[in-house]
Scaffold this motif. Sequence first.
Motif, PDB file in Angstrom:
ATOM      1  N   UNK A  74      -0.043  22.687  -9.892  1.00  0.00           N
ATOM      2  CA  UNK A  74      -0.606  24.025  -9.713  1.00  0.00           C
ATOM      3  C   UNK A  74      -0.616  24.744 -11.063  1.00  0.00           C
ATOM      4  N   UNK A  75      -1.800  25.145 -11.507  1.00  0.00           N
ATOM      5  CA  UNK A  75      -1.913  25.755 -12.833  1.00  0.00           C
ATOM      6  C   UNK A  75      -1.192  27.100 -12.920  1.00  0.00           C
ATOM      7  N   UNK A  76      -1.171  27.849 -11.842  1.00  0.00           N
ATOM      8  CA  UNK A  76      -0.544  29.170 -11.880  1.00  0.00           C
ATOM      9  C   UNK A  76       0.970  29.079 -11.944  1.00  0.00           C
ATOM     10  N   UNK A  77       1.564  28.252 -11.089  1.00  0.00           N
ATOM     11  CA  UNK A  77       3.028  28.171 -11.021  1.00  0.00           C
ATOM     12  C   UNK A  77       3.598  27.016 -11.834  1.00  0.00           C
ATOM     13  N   UNK A  78       2.772  26.018 -12.130  1.00  0.00           N
ATOM     14  CA  UNK A  78       3.260  24.845 -12.852  1.00  0.00           C
ATOM     15  C   UNK A  78       4.025  23.872 -11.974  1.00  0.00           C
ATOM     16  N   UNK A  79       4.021  24.067 -10.643  1.00  0.00           N
ATOM     17  CA  UNK A  79       4.745  23.191  -9.724  1.00  0.00           C
ATOM     18  C   UNK A  79       3.926  21.926  -9.488  1.00  0.00           C
ATOM     19  N   UNK A  80       4.586  20.781  -9.597  1.00  0.00           N
ATOM     20  CA  UNK A  80       3.931  19.493  -9.391  1.00  0.00           C
ATOM     21  C   UNK A  80       4.164  19.007  -7.970  1.00  0.00           C
ATOM     22  N   UNK A  81       3.165  18.361  -7.413  1.00  0.00           N
ATOM     23  CA  UNK A  81       3.278  17.706  -6.113  1.00  0.00           C
ATOM     24  C   UNK A  81       2.809  16.265  -6.254  1.00  0.00           C
ATOM     25  N   UNK A  82       3.285  15.425  -5.349  1.00  0.00           N
ATOM     26  CA  UNK A  82       2.906  14.014  -5.392  1.00  0.00           C
ATOM     27  C   UNK A  82       2.667  13.518  -3.973  1.00  0.00           C
ATOM     28  N   UNK A  83       1.627  12.721  -3.817  1.00  0.00           N
ATOM     29  CA  UNK A  83       1.304  12.073  -2.548  1.00  0.00           C
ATOM     30  C   UNK A  83       1.239  10.576  -2.792  1.00  0.00           C
ATOM     31  N   UNK A  84       2.008   9.812  -2.035  1.00  0.00           N
ATOM     32  CA  UNK A  84       2.028   8.360  -2.225  1.00  0.00           C
ATOM     33  C   UNK A  84       1.857   7.667  -0.879  1.00  0.00           C
ATOM     34  N   UNK A  85       1.299   6.475  -0.941  1.00  0.00           N
ATOM     35  CA  UNK A  85       1.275   5.549   0.179  1.00  0.00           C
ATOM     36  C   UNK A  85       2.104   4.344  -0.211  1.00  0.00           C
ATOM     37  N   UNK A  86       3.068   3.989   0.609  1.00  0.00           N
ATOM     38  CA  UNK A  86       3.963   2.878   0.299  1.00  0.00           C
ATOM     39  C   UNK A  86       4.041   1.953   1.507  1.00  0.00           C
ATOM     40  N   UNK A  87       4.169   0.664   1.228  1.00  0.00           N
ATOM     41  CA  UNK A  87       4.247  -0.335   2.299  1.00  0.00           C
ATOM     42  C   UNK A  87       5.645  -0.938   2.342  1.00  0.00           C
ATOM     43  N   UNK A  88       6.189  -1.044   3.557  1.00  0.00           N
ATOM     44  CA  UNK A  88       7.507  -1.646   3.732  1.00  0.00           C
ATOM     45  C   UNK A  88       7.491  -3.114   3.366  1.00  0.00           C
ATOM     46  N   UNK A  89       8.527  -3.543   2.657  1.00  0.00           N
ATOM     47  CA  UNK A  89       8.593  -4.928   2.189  1.00  0.00           C
ATOM     48  C   UNK A  89       9.748  -5.712   2.804  1.00  0.00           C
ATOM     49  N   UNK A  90      10.996  -5.327   2.514  1.00  0.00           N
ATOM     50  CA  UNK A  90      12.147  -6.117   2.945  1.00  0.00           C
ATOM     51  C   UNK A  90      13.226  -5.217   3.539  1.00  0.00           C
ATOM     52  N   UNK A  91      13.927  -5.748   4.543  1.00  0.00           N
ATOM     53  CA  UNK A  91      15.061  -5.034   5.115  1.00  0.00           C
ATOM     54  C   UNK A  91      16.251  -5.127   4.162  1.00  0.00           C
ATOM     55  N   UNK A  92      17.083  -4.113   4.193  1.00  0.00           N
ATOM     56  CA  UNK A  92      18.295  -4.178   3.373  1.00  0.00           C
ATOM     57  C   UNK A  92      19.444  -3.491   4.083  1.00  0.00           C
ATOM     58  N   UNK A  93      20.646  -3.860   3.656  1.00  0.00           N
ATOM     59  CA  UNK A  93      21.870  -3.219   4.120  1.00  0.00           C
ATOM     60  C   UNK A  93      22.360  -2.299   3.013  1.00  0.00           C
ATOM     61  N   UNK A  94      22.633  -1.052   3.354  1.00  0.00           N
ATOM     62  CA  UNK A  94      23.120  -0.081   2.379  1.00  0.00           C
ATOM     63  C   UNK A  94      24.626  -0.256   2.228  1.00  0.00           C
ATOM     64  N   UNK A  95      25.046  -0.753   1.060  1.00  0.00           N
ATOM     65  CA  UNK A  95      26.472  -1.017   0.814  1.00  0.00           C
ATOM     66  C   UNK A  95      27.192   0.257   0.404  1.00  0.00           C
TER      67      UNK A  95
END
Length: 377
Positions: A74-95
């Motif tokens: 946003x040019x007025x406030x300088x706040x950045x935004x991001x939009x992404x598309x991501x695809x699931x790949x592998x399951x993991x266990x959170x250690x």
Amino acid sequence: MEFPLVTLPGTILVPGHVIPLYSHNQHEVAMLKSVVDSPHKTFGVVALRFDQHRHIIASIGTTAEIYSVKNETDEASGISTITVLAQGRQRFELIEYRRTITGVLLGKIRILPDAELGNALYPLQSSAQRRLCCHSDREEDMKVAMDSKGRIISCVRMKPRSKLTRFSNANLTWWPPWVYKMYDTELVMKRIKTALQKWDDKLHPQKLPSDATKLSYWVTQNIPLDDTLKLHLLSINSPIQRLRCALGIMDKCSVFCCQHCNKDITGMSSIFSMSVSGPLSAYVNPGGHVHETVTVHEAHNLSLQGRPSTEHSWFPGYAWTIAQCRHCYSHMGWKFTATRKELQPRKFWGLCRSSLVPGMADLNEGPEQESSWTPVM
């Protein structure tokens, strides 16, 4: 290995499926930009829930690879935004996990394997036996008579020439043939596809994945289960056992109820697909909140709030209206109505998976409620 983590309330990413993310949180924007600039473009996604004024994080997650990104400032406030598309790949266990000085959650994870079961009786079969084995469940054993217009007159099942089957040699082992049939990849996949057609008669088996692992993930994604049951399916390291567990759940489930008051909302026969990926898909609203939404033809015990709106509609040509439970007033999803005459169906409901709980015949056989969740410090 260590990955940056994104925590999503009420959303569980399954390998092979796509998740949209939109963020204006500057710490998260900076983290996603660094992931985009990295060679692997991968981060971790874990589910989050709130319980007794604390955050509970799931111990099972899925890595996600970014394949589409859009940056805006946003040019007025300088706040950045991001939009992404991501695809699931592998399951993991959170250690374990830690939070950096910038507020980014980093997790030490262990990738979980998918152990595919082979044919346990194959070593006992000679090459001659494999040629003589009959498959009485195949279409080649059916003789069909048709008239000149292609209409079927009669259909006769021919007796197989050989009594040998893939399971004949089970009599040479400690286990009877029915034990091997319980874990046979071909038979389990056929059973799960037959069960899926009872949910949606327009769902053709040819459109479903032919690989056992991919099919198990498709089923895990598209059955509108609650978080605990869905995480239980993701924690299983064998695709055949995952399909067997899902089949048991589908056999017991007949309706879906409100998670808060347990009132009947919809039946499994009302589920249908509005997306090419299946009846349940993830959508993100302008506030950045991700909703896993299942589409159904009919819903009960719901009341509408506000007027229909086409602004930011997830389904082009349809207007949405907020729907809430008529008894406990909790948010359940949206009603979508067509704004163009050529669109079919004319109306349908998009219900939040996190707001539904399956009506099971016996919930006591399910996994323990707290087994897949860990408090976030």
